[in-house]
Scaffold this active site. Structure first.
Site, PDB file in Angstrom:
ATOM      1  N   LYS A   1      14.835  -8.745 -76.169  1.00 52.64           N
ATOM      2  CA  LYS A   1      13.744  -8.660 -77.143  1.00 52.64           C
ATOM      3  C   LYS A   1      14.207  -8.937 -78.576  1.00 52.64           C
ATOM      4  O   LYS A   1      13.450  -9.480 -79.385  1.00 52.64           O
ATOM      5  CB  LYS A   1      13.067  -7.295 -77.039  1.00 52.64           C
ATOM      6  CG  LYS A   1      12.293  -7.082 -75.739  1.00 52.64           C
ATOM      7  CD  LYS A   1      11.633  -5.713 -75.700  1.00 52.64           C
ATOM      8  CE  LYS A   1      10.733  -5.558 -74.471  1.00 52.64           C
ATOM      9  NZ  LYS A   1      11.469  -5.648 -73.203  1.00 52.64           N
TER      10      LYS A   1
ATOM     11  N   GLU B   1      10.014   0.258 -83.404  1.00 48.75           N
ATOM     12  CA  GLU B   1       8.768  -0.381 -83.817  1.00 48.75           C
ATOM     13  C   GLU B   1       7.733   0.692 -84.145  1.00 48.75           C
ATOM     14  O   GLU B   1       7.788   1.811 -83.602  1.00 48.75           O
ATOM     15  CB  GLU B   1       8.193  -1.252 -82.694  1.00 48.75           C
ATOM     16  CG  GLU B   1       8.923  -2.535 -82.448  1.00 48.75           C
ATOM     17  CD  GLU B   1       8.267  -3.360 -81.357  1.00 48.75           C
ATOM     18  OE1 GLU B   1       8.627  -4.539 -81.220  1.00 48.75           O
ATOM     19  OE2 GLU B   1       7.396  -2.833 -80.627  1.00 48.75           O
TER      20      GLU B   1
ATOM     21  N   HIS C   1       3.274   1.730 -67.355  1.00 45.60           N
ATOM     22  CA  HIS C   1       3.589   0.536 -68.141  1.00 45.60           C
ATOM     23  C   HIS C   1       3.632  -0.736 -67.293  1.00 45.60           C
ATOM     24  O   HIS C   1       4.193  -1.749 -67.716  1.00 45.60           O
ATOM     25  CB  HIS C   1       4.925   0.692 -68.881  1.00 45.60           C
ATOM     26  CG  HIS C   1       4.949   1.852 -69.827  1.00 45.60           C
ATOM     27  ND1 HIS C   1       4.284   1.839 -71.045  1.00 45.60           N
ATOM     28  CD2 HIS C   1       5.534   3.081 -69.732  1.00 45.60           C
ATOM     29  CE1 HIS C   1       4.479   3.001 -71.649  1.00 45.60           C
ATOM     30  NE2 HIS C   1       5.225   3.760 -70.885  1.00 45.60           N
TER      31      HIS C   1
ATOM     32  N   ARG D   1       9.120 -17.099 -66.579  1.00 43.21           N
ATOM     33  CA  ARG D   1       8.874 -17.311 -65.150  1.00 43.21           C
ATOM     34  C   ARG D   1       7.379 -17.374 -64.904  1.00 43.21           C
ATOM     35  O   ARG D   1       6.574 -17.180 -65.819  1.00 43.21           O
ATOM     36  CB  ARG D   1       9.470 -16.151 -64.343  1.00 43.21           C
ATOM     37  CG  ARG D   1       8.950 -14.792 -64.814  1.00 43.21           C
ATOM     38  CD  ARG D   1       9.374 -13.656 -63.912  1.00 43.21           C
ATOM     39  NE  ARG D   1       9.140 -12.356 -64.515  1.00 43.21           N
ATOM     40  CZ  ARG D   1       7.976 -11.736 -64.590  1.00 43.21           C
ATOM     41  NH1 ARG D   1       6.886 -12.325 -64.114  1.00 43.21           N
ATOM     42  NH2 ARG D   1       7.861 -10.549 -65.144  1.00 43.21           N
TER      43      ARG D   1
END
Length: 493
Positions: free
Chosen positions: A115, A199, A234, A291
């Site tokens: 990330k 974040e 999630h 992908r």
């Protein structure tokens, strides 16, 4: 390209093989001991056993997969999703073996697989980012200081993370140190990498992703968005395209950003750029999945494209034969992931035998699966049984079609998420489009599923005695359940 090997199993292996067959391409299946009698093994032109049931002894062993290519003469490998599909080292092994990987370059996988490196790569394109840090933080004191600057609540995330692992929500400064240590520990355990970043926590997020395609001639297009906000732990359960909340202007801006993200790494093949949408309808870049996605069928439904065929054509060096301006959205599609899980028990996986397995049919209904009646659900792999996809002229029709298809889908022997899917389709928050990623926590009511099961049991009992006292039973049932509901369920049972 005359022969490809599918380095995967189950429904995605079958789905790839079917498109390849339509293109006149031979297919090779690989399988573990547990999958010897699997449908994808029977469907392929050739099949090679690559090891024992645990995936780290079969589907995750790149050397065995490349050896299977050499044995069968397969020229290319399609990795599907999961397993080795985003493994840059495997992508390099394929290239070094003189084979074609139907997917992006190892370099693109590597950058987007982390990330933080993904954020760094797209910065020059001014892609919107959630306020936070742009680098890994290991010093707890410094991390706390930065968290205070960003403002609580904040989110600690593993740089190499996914599926909610290595992620912690921190509401106060006092809780920060403990939660950061937990996040780092979990990241090391799950990914072998303890790097984390911070974040701002978006309290009511929606998960919107954009499908992109890039060829080897520098052309990149987006195929519009998918709404993926109905999640548990999630992980996605329901996806739809297009999103009910995006305006045409937002769709265009997000699509252009997704293309820029792909351009930042010279992306080749099919990929997905994921965004978070906050309560003010501002969007921020999350990550890129390098992908094919589980939910790709909803994009296929609204665009008329076969994404697997597009992947194969791109891998063969063909240019995209359409421009962004030529791509249009037609209708609405919804996908329900059908897992062998018990929604009554926090969606814990269930195993057993598919005693009954009858799929729905009819206009606008598609089922991508890898099982048939009598087969066992193995304990070694992901518990997804099938993907149920429906298409309608608009969202309202697609929702009603999904409810009809769920009612027709008959699975016994194991617990599944079918009833949960129906709960979602019938809930006002979903039907009005007023939901976010906290849908399950806010609205999911186990008692509702139990009540539905009791209703069906009651109806079945009534039908069982109708032969003896049909008029009387009809009257009682109609009063208790309502005339319309009784007529509908009487036919069902």
């Amino acid at each position: 390209m005359k022969k490809i090997l599918i380095a995967n199993r189950g429904e995605i292996a079958l789905r790839i093989m079917r498109s390849a067959r339509e293109m006149g391409i031979k297919t090779v299946a690989v399988y573990s001991d547990a999958d010897r009698a699997a449908l994808h093994v029977r469907y392929a032109d050739e099949a090679v056993c690559i090891g024992l049931a645990p995936s780290n002894q079969s589907y995750l062993v790149g050397e065995k997969i490349i050896e299977a290519c050499k044995i069968t003469g397969a020229e290319a490998i399609h990795p599907g999703y999961g397993f080795l599909s985003e493994n840059a080292n495997f992508a390099r092994m394929v290239k070094e073996a003189g084979l074609i990987l139907i997917g992006p370059t190892p370099e693109a996988m590597e950058i987007m697989g982390n990330k933080l490196s993904a954020k760094a790569a797209v910065l020059k394109y001014n892609i919107p980012m959630v306020p936070g840090t742009e680098e890994a933080i290991t010093d707890v004191a410094e991390a706390k200081r930065r968290a205070v600057e960003v403002g609580f609540p904040i989110l600690i995330k593993a740089a190499a993370g996914g599926g909610g692992k290595g992620m912690r929500i921190v509401n106060t400064e006092e809780d920060f140190e403990e939660q950061m240590q937990l996040a780092v520990s979990e990241a090391v355990s799950a990914f072998g990498d303890g790097a984390v970043f911070i974040e701002r926590f978006v309290s009511s997020p929606r998960h919107i992703e954009i499908q992109v395609l890039g060829d080897t001639h520098g052309n990149i297009v987006h195929l519009f968005e998918r709404e993926c906000s109905i999640q548990r732990r999630h992980q996605k359960v329901v996806e739809e395209a297009p999103s009910s909340i995006l305006t045409q202007d937002m769709r265009s801006r997000m699509g252009n950003c997704a293309v820029d993200v792909a351009r930042a790494v010279n992306y080749i093949g099919a990929g997905t750029v994921e965004f978070i949408l906050d309560e003010n309808l501002d969007f921020f870049f999350l990550e890129m999945n390098t992908r094919l996605q589980v939910e790709h069928p909803v994009t296929e439904m609204i665009t008329g494209l076969d994404l697997v065929k597009e992947q194969i054509r791109i891998a063969c060096g063909e240019p995209l034969n359409y421009t962004q301006e030529e791509l249009k959205i037609s209708g609405h599609a919804i996908e329900l992931r059908i897992y062998a899980e018990d929604p009554d028990n926090n969606f814990l996986p269930d195993i057993g035998t598919l005693e009954t397995y009858i799929t729905p049919k009819g206009n606008g209904v598609r089922v991508d699966d890898g099982f048939e009646q009598g087969m066992e659900i193995p304990i070694y792999y992901d518990p997804m049984i099938a993907k149920l996809i429906v298409f309608g002229s608009d969202r309202a029709e697609a929702i009603e079609r999904m409810i009809r298809a769920i009612d027709e889908y008959d699975i016994t022997g194991i617990k599944t998420t079918l009833n949960f899917g129906k709960f979602v389709m019938q809930h006002d928050a979903f039907r009005t489009g007023n939901f976010d990623t906290h849908f399950v926590g806010k609205y999911f009511n186990i008692e509702s599923l139990i009540h539905d099961d009791q209703d069906e049991a009651f109806i079945a009992a009534l039908v069982g005695v109708m032969a003896f006292k049909a008029p009387e039973i009809d009257g009682i049932a109609a009063k208790l359940l309502g005339n319309d509901n009784w007529r509908k369920n009487r036919l069902k049972f």
